[in-house]
Each structure stands twice: as C-alpha cells, then as structure tokens.
Design an enzyme around this catalytic site. Structure first.
Site, PDB file in Angstrom:
ATOM      1  N   ASN A 220      -3.583  12.555  -3.556  1.00 64.89           N
ATOM      2  CA  ASN A 220      -4.564  13.310  -4.076  1.00 64.89           C
ATOM      3  C   ASN A 220      -5.024  14.493  -4.093  1.00 64.89           C
ATOM      4  OD1 ASN A 220      -5.265  11.262  -6.193  1.00 64.89           O
ATOM      5  ND2 ASN A 220      -5.899  10.136  -4.422  1.00 64.89           N
TER       6      ASN A 220
ATOM      7  N   ASP B  43       1.280  -1.320  -0.195  1.00 65.17           N
ATOM      8  CA  ASP B  43      -0.065  -0.197  -0.146  1.00 65.17           C
ATOM      9  C   ASP B  43       0.696   1.467  -0.294  1.00 65.17           C
ATOM     10  OD1 ASP B  43      -3.185   0.663   0.947  1.00 65.17           O
ATOM     11  OD2 ASP B  43      -1.051   2.400   1.215  1.00 65.17           O
TER      12      ASP B  43
ATOM     13  N   GLU C  32      -4.935   2.445  -4.001  1.00 69.62           N
ATOM     14  CA  GLU C  32      -3.341   2.944  -3.671  1.00 69.62           C
ATOM     15  C   GLU C  32      -2.815   1.367  -3.627  1.00 69.62           C
ATOM     16  OE1 GLU C  32      -4.556   4.256   0.459  1.00 69.62           O
ATOM     17  OE2 GLU C  32      -5.435   3.992  -2.043  1.00 69.62           O
TER      18      GLU C  32
ATOM     19  N   ASP D 171      -2.484   9.894 -10.600  1.00 66.11           N
ATOM     20  CA  ASP D 171      -2.488   8.791 -11.340  1.00 66.11           C
ATOM     21  C   ASP D 171      -0.976   8.890 -11.680  1.00 66.11           C
ATOM     22  OD1 ASP D 171      -5.430   9.895 -13.114  1.00 66.11           O
ATOM     23  OD2 ASP D 171      -5.130   8.358 -11.122  1.00 66.11           O
TER      24      ASP D 171
END
Length: 580
Positions: A449, A441, A484, A458
């Site tokens: 973000n 992760d 993620e 992205d």
C-alpha cells in the site's frame, strides 16, 4: 508486524467508502444494473450522509448524483414516515414497508450493514414503485366482487360438469330452482335432477354435434319430486387439444311458459315474457302487456308496425334473414336483437320465433336479456384484466426476488474480494462445529500500500483471495476478516486442512500478481493452522481457543521467515510445527 483491526465495515476497503460493490469493473456493472431498474436505491453511513444513489426513479428525476455526500435528511423532510424508517434501519432493524409519496406508492426494503461488533456501519434500502401493482390489486378485488355478486344474484341456475356429467359447480340459485343446496348437488351426476334420460341423451348428442345448445327444453326433478320444465343453454368445454373436458350452461325454469303455451288464449295477457303474434312481413298483430312493462310502449303503438321499425338499422339484415327461415318452416331460438324502447334506449331482447302457422303468422316469445349480455361483456373484460394483472404481478415478483438476492449477497460478502465478510464467516463458525481453523495473512502488505498505492493493494487482495479460493474444497468456509487477513474453516479431516493450507501458500508464491497497468508484483502469505480444540469448555470457549491458537501460529510463521504456515501444537509441552 503491525496487526490491522479485524472489525471492518461493509464498505471499508483499501479504496475508502466511495466504492460500495467491489473493484471498479464490479462497481460499474452494479451501478449500471441498478440504474437500469425501476427502483430507487440509496446507501447512507451512520450519520445519514448519502454514499450511493441509483435506479431509474432517482436518475430520471436528475437528483441521484446531487444527493451523494449530503445528509439524507435534506431530501425527505416532507415525508416523516421515510425519516422514521431510516432511523429504524440505523437502529439495526431490517424490514420492508410500503409508504406513500405524492400520488405514488413505494415498497421499500431496508437492510442495515453491521460490523463484527454489531454496530451499524451503513444502511442500504431499495424502493420499488408499486403504484400500478396496488391499483391492479384494487381492480382485481373490485372485479372479483362484481363477478361474485353477479354470480350469486343471477336467477338462472348456472352449472359446470366434467365430461362424465359429474356436477362441479352450481350457482346459489340452485336452492330456489331445484330445492337442493349447492353442497347436495356438487359431486353428483347431472342425471340426478333429470326427469327423462332420453332428454339428457339428446342434449349431450346436440352438444357433441354443435358444441353449444340454446333454449333446449327439458324436465328437471326438484328435491320435492316435482317436475319442472327448464330451458337449457349449454356449451362444450374443450381442452387445448380439442378434447371434451366438460360442459357449462344455465337452466331456466320455463314451467310458466309451457303452461302458457298449453293455455295460450287464457293466460296470454298474464305472461311476464313479451309475447307477440306477427305476420309474414314482421308486423305486430297481437302483443301482451309485458311489452308495455318492459319497453314502455302501449299496445296501439306496436300493433300494425313492423318489428324492424324498432330494430337499429345495422341489425336488421341479420334479423330479417332469420325471420325468413321461420316463414320457411323453421324455428329460431334465442335470437338476440337490439330493440329501441319508448325512452329511446336500446335493450337487448332474446327472441324465440315459432314455426309459421296458418296464413303465415308466427308466434314470438321475447325476453329482455340486456343484463345477461352486459354481464357477459363485463365478465370478458374482467378476465382480460385479471390476465394482465397476473402477468404484471409475476414480473414485479421476479424483480423483488432479484433485489432480495442482491441485498442478501451484499450483507454477507466482502465488497472488495467477493468472499464472505467477517460477520458471515464468524456466523459459519458458530453454526457448524469445524475440524480446523486457519488464519492467513499477506506478507509485507503495508509496504504494498505504501509503495504502490491503495488501488494496487486492492488488486493484490482480490487476486490473493481468488487464488486461495481455487485450492479450497466446496465445504470450506473462506472469508476476509479485515485488512489483509483471511480465515478458513474446515469440516473435512484435519489432514485435508493441512494440505489445503500448504496449497494456498504455494499457489500465492508460485506466480507473481499481474497488475492492471502491466507490472508484476511478487506476493507471499503466511498462515497459522489449528485443529479444533473441542475440550476447551463451551462451544464459544472452544472457538475462542482454536481461533487464538491459529492466530498465534500465524505470528509464529511470520517470525520464522514468512511464506510458510505453522501448525499450532496441541495444548501441552509441545512446540509449534512449521512447514515451509
């Protein structure tokens, strides 16, 4: 840490559902590829709203972009079958079907996209215009049927042999001409039906000298031991390098003609062939009734007239030159000339001119071969059509294979990162008994973000996936499970998995992510690793236990400071083992 849902749909990325194929460069490349193909490609969501359209079929009609964002039902109301197919796809069925749209025929491939819960998140279909292919297939069938009917109806005995004289093909007229069935002769030597070996040797010698022989007279032995006279038209079959690979030709029974020659005066009027005697200037001196039956002329309309009067002007020079060789003492066989009939039509006639006899007279045996000539021309046209159709079919097959490969890749891979999606990764885990499973992760990804925006998120996801993939062995299964979070499954020894996870954590932290706008962003990951818990019951329970242990270890790594991995302890009173 707030856990993100793992059940991600096919098009769900941090950018939203507008991007179906990955980051912008991939998106642009795929769209350009689709739009360059003679197809119509469409993707819709479960409610039928169009997410993507492309391909020449739609762009050339100018409706591709106008469809995006609108219900698909607005565009295919006049095609009930298309609506039924879409509902089948949204119900979860993948299939291929042909449908008619106006004057065209399309072959459509429907591929539903599922999330990990088995729900359809999108439906993608590609339609290829196969109108020409269907027309070509129909033409091929018609041509094959015409050729088969001609081959079966022809009265002459058609044959093929290999270079040693073994018969490889016989026409159905074999039974009428020789008394043998096709099965009795195919595979045996042509000498089986040849009465005189010397005649056979002469025929082969002529074929080797001239590549073809016309009207070669020989004797054939029927199954009932009766000898019959045949006229052989044959040619040599050559390989690409010019070597003889066999022979082909026809055998025509000329027993009646031979008896007519032996008793010419008695049976002249009974011959079904057109028989004539002509003088040195080509004027008819005598004709038999067959001329009337075949061409419609009464005897008095021919007698005294030059045969060149009935031959089209453009064919006369060649015919006159041949007749002059006959006058000089030679024989001309199977001279094919067009000849006007009494109704004004032109018929192809095969002429055989004998050597000139007393007073410069010579005999003519004439046969109407219009059907044979037309059949030969139709055969050539058919072969050309078959060749063209085969090439077109091969090209269409290649295009279909490419589209299938693309659809299969899109169904099994994450559209953003290009690694396996959750469904495909879980399928690997069910299919293969792994030795270890790891959950990875990205640390503080929500802040990426929130602070930098989803496009930067992205970029981070793609770069992290790329780096992790570089340190994994080829037999490891690597997939994005959602948000993620990534998963890795090993079949190698557990110690190898430990080294791979450590390498993954290191390779992410070793260098910042270089963003497209020139900025750099430091990123780390945390991971939890568990060996396969094979004693947890059924395979499904073992997987669930291993998956849960890896997930718990992941959260232990997060709680102990991140940028590290934790190895799940074996079941029992053992603590988690962490590695920075």
């Amino acid at each position: 840490m707030k856990r993100r849902p793992r059940n991600r749909s096919f098009a769900s990325t941090n950018r939203g559902p507008a991007f179906l194929f990955g980051p912008p460069p991939v998106e642009t490349a795929v769209r350009q590829l689709v739009n360059s193909m003679p197809v119509a490609m469409t993707a819709i969501d479960p409610d039928g709203v169009v997410l993507f359209t492309g391909g020449k079929v739609l762009t050339e009609r100018g409706i591709a972009q106008a469809m995006v964002g609108r219900p698909i039902w607005d565009f295919n109301g006049e095609y009930p079958q298309a609506q039924q197919n879409i509902r089948r796809g949204l119900a979860g069925e993948a299939f291929t079907v042909r449908l008619e749209a106006g004057a065209n025929t399309y072959e459509a491939h429907y591929a539903p996209i599922f999330d990990s819960g088995g729900n359809v998140t999108q439906l993608v279909w590609v339609a290829l215009d196969v109108t020409e292919q269907c027309r070509a297939e129909a033409e091929i069938r018609a041509s094959e049927e015409m050729y088969r009917a001609t081959f079966e109806a022809i009265d002459d005995l058609v044959f093929h042999t290999d270079r040693t004289g073994i018969i490889t093909l016989m026409s159905p007229s074999c039974l009428r001409q020789s008394g043998y069935t096709v099965e009795e002769l195919v595979g045996s030597s042509v000498a089986r039906v040849w009465a005189d070996p010397v005649e056979l040797a002469n025929l082969l010698m002529l074929l080797r000298q001239h590549d073809s022989v016309n009207d070669f007279e020989a004797r054939m032995v029927r199954k009932d031991s009766v000898e019959v006279f045949v006229s052989v038209n044959a040619s040599v079959l050559l390989t690409e390098d010019g070597a003889v690979r066999g022979y082909q030709g026809t055998l025509r029974n000329i027993s009646e003609r031979k008896r007519a020659e032996a008793e010419r005066d008695r049976i002249f009027t009974q011959s079904t062939d057109m028989l004539a005697v002509a003088d040195a200037r080509g004027r008819f001196v005598r004709v038999n009734p067959a001329w009337t039956a075949t061409l419609g002329y009464a005897s008095h309309e021919l007698l005294g007239e030059s045969l060149w009067h009935f031959v089209p002007r453009e064919d006369r020079a060649e015919g006159i030159a041949l007749v002059r060789t006959v006058i000089a003492g030679e024989t001309a066989a199977d001279v094919r000339l067009r000849f006007h009939s009494s109704d004004g039509d032109c018929r192809w006639l095969s002429w055989r001119f004998s050597e000139a006899i007393d007073d410069g007279m010579f005999y003519c045996v004439v046969r109407d071969v219009t059907g044979v000539v037309n059949a030969d021309m139709e055969k050539e046209e058919m072969l050309e059509a078959l060749s063209s159709s085969a090439a077109a079919l091969a090209q269409q097959a290649m295009e279909l294979d490419l589209l299938r490969e693309q659809a299969e890749f899109m169904a099994n891979h994450d559209s953003l990162t290009g690694v396996k999606n959750r469904r495909a990764w879980l399928a690997d885990c069910e299919r293969i008994r792994p030795t270890a499973i790891a959950m990875l992760d990205i640390d503080f990804f929500k802040q990426v973000n929130d602070n930098y925006g989803h496009p930067v998120g992205d970029e981070v996801l793609c770069e992290v996936a790329r780096r992790i993939a570089t340190v994994l062995p080829d037999d490891a299964s690597f997939g994005r499970l959602g948000g993620e979070e990534f998963g890795v499954m090993w079949t190698a020894p557990f110690e190898s998995a430990c080294g791979d996870v450590a390498a993954a954590v290191h390779v992410i932290a070793s260098e910042p992510v270089h963003l497209m706008d020139g900025r750099e962003l430091n990123v780390t990951i945390s991971a939890g690793l568990s060996r396969w818990l094979g004693d947890s019951g059924t395979p499904e329970e073992s997987f669930a236990g291993t998956f849960g242990a890896a997930d718990t270890a992941l959260y232990a790594a997060k709680e102990s400071g991140r940028n590290r991995f934790v190895i799940a302890a074996r079941p029992g009173p053992h603590a988690q083992k962490a590695a920075a």
